[in-house]
Scaffold this active site. Structure first.
Site, mmCIF file in Angstrom:
data_model
loop_
_atom_site.group_PDB
_atom_site.id
_atom_site.type_symbol
_atom_site.label_atom_id
_atom_site.label_comp_id
_atom_site.label_asym_id
_atom_site.label_seq_id
_atom_site.Cartn_x
_atom_site.Cartn_y
_atom_site.Cartn_z
ATOM 1 N N LYS A 9 -12.142 -57.471 0.840
ATOM 2 C CA LYS A 9 -11.875 -56.297 1.332
ATOM 3 C C LYS A 9 -12.874 -54.993 0.730
ATOM 4 O O LYS A 9 -13.724 -55.470 -0.086
ATOM 5 C CB LYS A 9 -10.489 -55.919 0.843
ATOM 6 C CG LYS A 9 -9.556 -56.948 1.742
ATOM 7 C CD LYS A 9 -7.933 -56.559 1.216
ATOM 8 C CE LYS A 9 -6.768 -57.246 1.832
ATOM 9 N NZ LYS A 9 -5.623 -56.952 1.117
ATOM 10 N N TYR A 49 -3.605 -56.024 11.114
ATOM 11 C CA TYR A 49 -2.442 -55.531 10.303
ATOM 12 C C TYR A 49 -1.167 -55.317 11.421
ATOM 13 O O TYR A 49 -0.023 -54.572 10.631
ATOM 14 C CB TYR A 49 -2.571 -54.599 9.310
ATOM 15 C CG TYR A 49 -3.214 -55.125 8.141
ATOM 16 C CD1 TYR A 49 -2.839 -56.152 7.395
ATOM 17 C CD2 TYR A 49 -4.492 -54.663 7.690
ATOM 18 C CE1 TYR A 49 -3.686 -56.906 6.485
ATOM 19 C CE2 TYR A 49 -5.142 -55.085 6.744
ATOM 20 C CZ TYR A 49 -5.049 -56.406 5.993
ATOM 21 O OH TYR A 49 -5.149 -56.850 4.858
ATOM 22 N N ASN A 112 -5.974 -55.383 -3.879
ATOM 23 C CA ASN A 112 -6.008 -57.043 -4.255
ATOM 24 C C ASN A 112 -7.334 -57.648 -3.481
ATOM 25 O O ASN A 112 -7.136 -58.704 -3.683
ATOM 26 C CB ASN A 112 -4.752 -57.312 -4.100
ATOM 27 C CG ASN A 112 -4.330 -57.204 -2.386
ATOM 28 O OD1 ASN A 112 -5.121 -56.832 -1.569
ATOM 29 N ND2 ASN A 112 -3.301 -57.870 -1.951
ATOM 30 N N HIS A 115 -8.261 -60.815 1.796
ATOM 31 C CA HIS A 115 -7.235 -61.091 2.468
ATOM 32 C C HIS A 115 -7.585 -62.877 2.948
ATOM 33 O O HIS A 115 -8.760 -63.120 3.211
ATOM 34 C CB HIS A 115 -7.359 -60.410 3.925
ATOM 35 C CG HIS A 115 -6.746 -61.095 5.134
ATOM 36 N ND1 HIS A 115 -5.349 -60.807 5.172
ATOM 37 C CD2 HIS A 115 -6.810 -62.027 5.943
ATOM 38 C CE1 HIS A 115 -4.879 -61.379 6.358
ATOM 39 N NE2 HIS A 115 -5.637 -62.284 6.979
ATOM 40 N N GLU A 126 -6.240 -65.238 13.790
ATOM 41 C CA GLU A 126 -7.156 -64.127 12.952
ATOM 42 C C GLU A 126 -8.669 -64.462 13.161
ATOM 43 O O GLU A 126 -9.590 -63.543 13.557
ATOM 44 C CB GLU A 126 -6.855 -64.087 11.585
ATOM 45 C CG GLU A 126 -5.499 -63.346 11.697
ATOM 46 C CD GLU A 126 -5.010 -63.426 9.995
ATOM 47 O OE1 GLU A 126 -3.683 -62.795 9.920
ATOM 48 O OE2 GLU A 126 -5.743 -63.782 9.116
HETATM 49 N N1 LIG Z 1 3.950 -52.818 -1.621
HETATM 50 C C1 LIG Z 1 2.623 -52.798 -1.037
HETATM 51 N N2 LIG Z 1 2.008 -51.557 -1.447
HETATM 52 C C2 LIG Z 1 0.448 -51.489 -1.061
HETATM 53 N N3 LIG Z 1 0.113 -52.492 -0.443
HETATM 54 C C3 LIG Z 1 0.790 -53.512 -0.109
HETATM 55 C C4 LIG Z 1 1.960 -53.652 -0.507
HETATM 56 N N4 LIG Z 1 2.142 -54.961 -0.020
HETATM 57 C C5 LIG Z 1 1.237 -55.549 0.757
HETATM 58 N N5 LIG Z 1 0.219 -54.615 0.557
HETATM 59 C C6 LIG Z 1 -1.182 -54.926 1.022
HETATM 60 O O1 LIG Z 1 -1.000 -55.300 2.416
HETATM 61 C C7 LIG Z 1 -1.700 -56.670 2.429
HETATM 62 C C8 LIG Z 1 -1.099 -57.501 3.387
HETATM 63 O O2 LIG Z 1 0.178 -57.927 3.199
HETATM 64 P P1 LIG Z 1 0.703 -59.252 2.752
HETATM 65 O O3 LIG Z 1 0.425 -59.881 4.078
HETATM 66 O O4 LIG Z 1 2.318 -59.343 2.527
HETATM 67 O O5 LIG Z 1 -0.101 -60.009 1.850
HETATM 68 P P2 LIG Z 1 -1.268 -60.962 1.612
HETATM 69 O O6 LIG Z 1 -2.498 -60.151 1.717
HETATM 70 O O7 LIG Z 1 -1.135 -61.587 0.335
HETATM 71 O O8 LIG Z 1 -1.102 -62.019 2.750
HETATM 72 C C9 LIG Z 1 -1.837 -56.876 0.948
HETATM 73 O O9 LIG Z 1 -2.693 -57.858 0.685
HETATM 74 C C10 LIG Z 1 -2.086 -55.876 0.251
HETATM 75 O O10 LIG Z 1 -3.273 -55.291 0.482
HETATM 76 MG MG LIG Z 2 -0.739 -61.310 4.911
#
Ligand SMILES: Nc1ncnc2c1ncn2[C@@H]1O[C@H](COP(=O)(O)OP(=O)(O)O)[C@@H](O)[C@H]1O
Ligand SMILES: [Mg+2]
Length: 150
Positions: A9, A49, A112, A115, A126
């Protein structure tokens, strides 16, 4: 054999972690299928998303992923989905296992770094969203038989 989309990212790109992510996936034994450095459009971000639309963090998430270029890749291997998500670590960096990328380099869920697809089905979807069929490279490595049992 499973496939996963992997994104470094914008924060990962800005912090110079593209090589680190690639290195860890290579070291794990996964095989690169496709790669593209790209400025994500609003449209691609919203499609990618779509499942998070309506959640409180959605607008921030779209802003985050479109804020600067990302490194988009497809990786494959047996158990690729579970292996890659484990290498990335849990969504919240403070819950990510020690040694995972999110543990080692991140602090906040909204920054974080990476993805990864969360199921084989979503991996295929995807990869098809981010890459044209002709961008996916079918290839083998001499070492595959020492990493892939089948
Ligand atoms: N509570 C939150 N606050 C801010 N950003 C979030 C939150 N939950 C998820 N995200 C963002 O949205 C992305 C997609 O969420 P998710 O699909 O649940 O996680 P992952 O990327 O681990 O699969 C996360 O990687 C993170 O960047
Ligand atoms: Mg996810």
């Amino acid at each position: 054999m499973e496939r996963s989309l992997v994104l470094v990212k914008p924060d990962g790109v800005q912090r110079g972690l593209i090589g680190e992510v690639i290195s860890r996936l290579e070291r794990r034994g996964l095989r690169l299928v496709a790669a593209r450095f790209v400025q994500v459009s609003q449209e691609l971000a919203e499609t990618h998303y779509a499942i998070h639309k309506g959640k409180p963090f959605y607008d921030g998430l779209i802003k985050y992923i479109t804020s600067a270029p990302v490194m988009a890749m497809a990786w494959e291997g047996p158990n690729a989905i579970a292996a890659i998500r484990q290498t990335m670590g849990a969504t919240r960096p403070t819950e990510a296992a020690p040694g995972s990328i999110r543990h080692d380099y991140a602090l906040e869920v909204g920054r974080n770094l990476t993805h990864a697809s969360d199921s084989g089905e979503n991996g295929a979807k995807e990869v098809a969203l981010w890459f044209k069929a002709e961008e996916l490279v079918n290839w083998g490595r001499d070492v595959d038989r020492w990493i892939f049992e089948g």
